[in-house]
Design a protein around this motif. Structure first.
Motif, short mmCIF file in Angstrom:
data_model
loop_
_atom_site.label_atom_id
_atom_site.label_comp_id
_atom_site.label_asym_id
_atom_site.label_seq_id
_atom_site.Cartn_x
_atom_site.Cartn_y
_atom_site.Cartn_z
N TRP A 32 0.90 -1.23 0.03
CA TRP A 32 0.03 0.15 0.02
C TRP A 32 0.69 1.09 -0.03
O TRP A 32 0.54 2.19 -0.21
CB TRP A 32 -1.07 0.12 1.11
N THR B 147 0.24 3.93 -3.05
CA THR B 147 0.04 5.48 -2.50
C THR B 147 1.14 6.32 -3.41
O THR B 147 0.84 7.31 -3.99
CB THR B 147 0.52 5.73 -1.11
N LEU C 84 -4.73 5.43 -4.94
CA LEU C 84 -5.38 5.33 -3.45
C LEU C 84 -6.52 4.64 -3.22
O LEU C 84 -6.46 3.82 -1.95
CB LEU C 84 -5.55 6.86 -2.93
N ALA D 121 -5.05 1.29 -2.56
CA ALA D 121 -4.28 1.31 -1.49
C ALA D 121 -5.16 0.96 -0.26
O ALA D 121 -4.75 0.37 0.64
CB ALA D 121 -3.43 2.58 -1.20
N VAL E 283 1.12 7.90 6.59
CA VAL E 283 0.40 7.36 5.51
C VAL E 283 -0.75 6.43 5.68
O VAL E 283 -1.92 6.70 4.87
CB VAL E 283 1.45 6.82 4.50
N ILE F 141 -4.18 7.48 4.13
CA ILE F 141 -4.90 6.59 3.04
C ILE F 141 -6.35 6.46 3.42
O ILE F 141 -7.36 6.58 2.44
CB ILE F 141 -4.38 5.05 3.01
#
Length: 478
Positions: free
Chosen positions: A69, A73, A78, A81, A124, A128
């Motif tokens: 993921w 990204t 996305l 992800a 991150v 997401i």
């Protein structure tokens, strides 16, 4: 956006989301980190080295597929992800906020070990799923087939909710019982909003309700409803109550007014600051640090939560007493640093031995030193004779950890096997107890632990329960 190559850790430095200045954030309960912009999230994700053996993944209790993921990204895919992240983690946006990444995934990142600074995995992960919510990618659960079997879950914390999610995806009818007025457990009432804003938790509760999960709140098992009644109503039962009994601290004067438990203090603050509830003990000042000299006893993450809450309530001074040094503190070092920035004074190698005044006016403190290691290899604290002194205090908060309640006694049901520590005796992996069709997960089995472990346990036990309902449990256990 054009596809970005990975392995940028040499040319791109580690960069966390912007942290609000301490003088600003210490006056409110909003989260302290800003959100990543899309370009910054992609840039930081592209630092991943795409290891053949990803230690970040193996050191995550959920074994999240982190490299994949991050790659998605970095290449602006996305929604994919999110799907990869959600496939192994029921609540990735919550774990991204409150997991101790410095001790888990990020702390074991290969490029961190190589001296280039870890990938900002938690930030991150949060980005997401927050994006997924904003874009409408997070939908209510719609199982392909509805089953007529039902499962009763006792406890609406992360373990119980994770199991509810998995069971509903399989079409099982799920009812969650909890003694509080809102679901979420310690995610709702234990963790302050500056670490986990309550809207983040409440939208997951709403999603589960829209997915057909029934919540029965203000329901104390053993008082409002018997354990036998719940077993009789459902094909299987999952116990996910958590541990809420506070470890106590004795010593002369320990019963004085103004000496309170961390869970009571944090619950009152969360109700008032995050939900606008009226709490009598807060309004009276009993559970309010405003204008007071506050001393928090303990060194874990709950202690950090209390310290930083007291700052926001307008305490006159806030001190933390811990009997070991900073290097041996069990709480997140990131949280210690945040607390120091906000004005908390850490008094290392200090242990309370008595309390003066009623209401409390001071804590008698004994200075310590670290001696020989104990059986676990950890240095044991030793008293330095003649080093005692008094810390002034108007409010003392005991944040010494949690233990399980005596569930057989509380529920009036002595057939449930527990360990000598009071945790439920359950099979590793499945959570199966000695009672047919009864499972247990999370802190009530492990002892006080992390949200991410409760999620892992809830997911694993949901799979075992499905095997039990299908009559394949024995096969699944082999």
């Amino acid at each position: 956006m054009a596809k970005q190559p990975m392995l940028k850790f040499v040319t791109v430095s580690r960069d966390m989301p912007t942290k609000r200045a301490a003088e600003e954030r210490s006056h409110d309960f909003a989260e302290i980190y800003a959100d990543y912009a899309a370009a910054k999230a992609a840039e930081q994700a592209a630092r991943c080295s795409q290891c053949g053996v990803p230690y970040c993944q193996s050191h995550c209790p959920l074994h999240n597929n982190i490299p994949d993921w991050l790659n998605l990204t970095a290449t602006n895919r996305l929604e994919e992800a999110y799907q990869v992240s959600q496939s192994t983690n029921t609540f990735p946006e919550i774990c991204g906020r409150i997991c101790p990444q410095d001790r888990l995934c990020e702390g074991n990142c290969v490029i961190e070990q190589a001296g280039h600074g870890t990938v900002t995995i938690g930030a991150v992960e949060k980005y997401i799923t927050d994006t997924a919510w904003e874009q409408g990618w997070v939908k209510p659960i719609a199982p392909p087939v509805e089953r007529d079997q039902s499962v009763g879950i006792i406890g609406a914390g992360p373990g119980g909710l994770a199991a509810a999610d998995m069971l509903r995806r399989a079409g099982v009818q799920v009812t969650v019982y909890d003694r509080n007025d809102r679901a979420g457990g310690l995610m709702t009432y234990g963790i302050p909003g500056f670490k986990l804003e309550k809207e983040v938790v409440m939208r997951r509760i709403d999603q589960l309700e829209q997915s057909g999960v029934e919540f029965v709140m203000n329901c104390a098992v053993g008082e409002d409803l018997s354990f036998d009644a719940i077993r009789g109503k459902h094909d299987a039962v999952l116990i996910a109550t958590g541990v809420y009994k506070s470890r106590d601290l004795g010593g002369p004067g320990s019963g004085a007014q103004g000496i309170v438990k961390a869970i009571d203090y944090l619950t009152a603050s969360n109700r008032v600051a995050n939900f606008g509830d009226r709490v009598a003990e807060f309004e009276s000042g009993e559970l309010n640090a405003s204008g007071k000299r506050v001393v928090v006893i303990g060194g874990g993450d709950t202690a950090m939560d209390c310290l930083r809450t007291a700052i926001r309530q307008g305490a006159l001074s806030v001190k933390c007493l811990y009997r070991r040094d900073r290097a041996n503190m069990p709480g997140s070092q990131r949280e210690v640093a945040n607390a120091e920035e906000e004005g908390v004074d850490f008094v290392w190698l200090s242990a309370p031995v008595a309390f003066s005044g009623d209401p409390v006016s001071g804590v008698t403190v004994q200075k310590m030193r670290l001696g020989a290691p104990d059986v676990s290899g950890r240095q044991a604290p030793e008293v330095i004779e003649g080093s005692g002194y008094v810390e002034d205090a108007d409010l003392v908060i005991k944040a010494l950890g949690f233990e399980p309640e005596d569930l057989p006694l509380l529920w009036g049901y002595d057939g449930l096997e527990v360990t000598r520590w009071g945790t439920i005796r359950a099979e590793y992996g499945s959570g199966k107890t000695n009672l047919d069709g009864v499972y247990a997960v999370g802190d009530i089995v492990r002892g006080a632990s992390l949200v991410v472990w409760a999620i892992r346990d809830g997911r694993d036990s949901a799979e075992a329960i499905l095997g039990y309902l299908d009559g394949t449990a024995a096969i699944a256990a082999q």
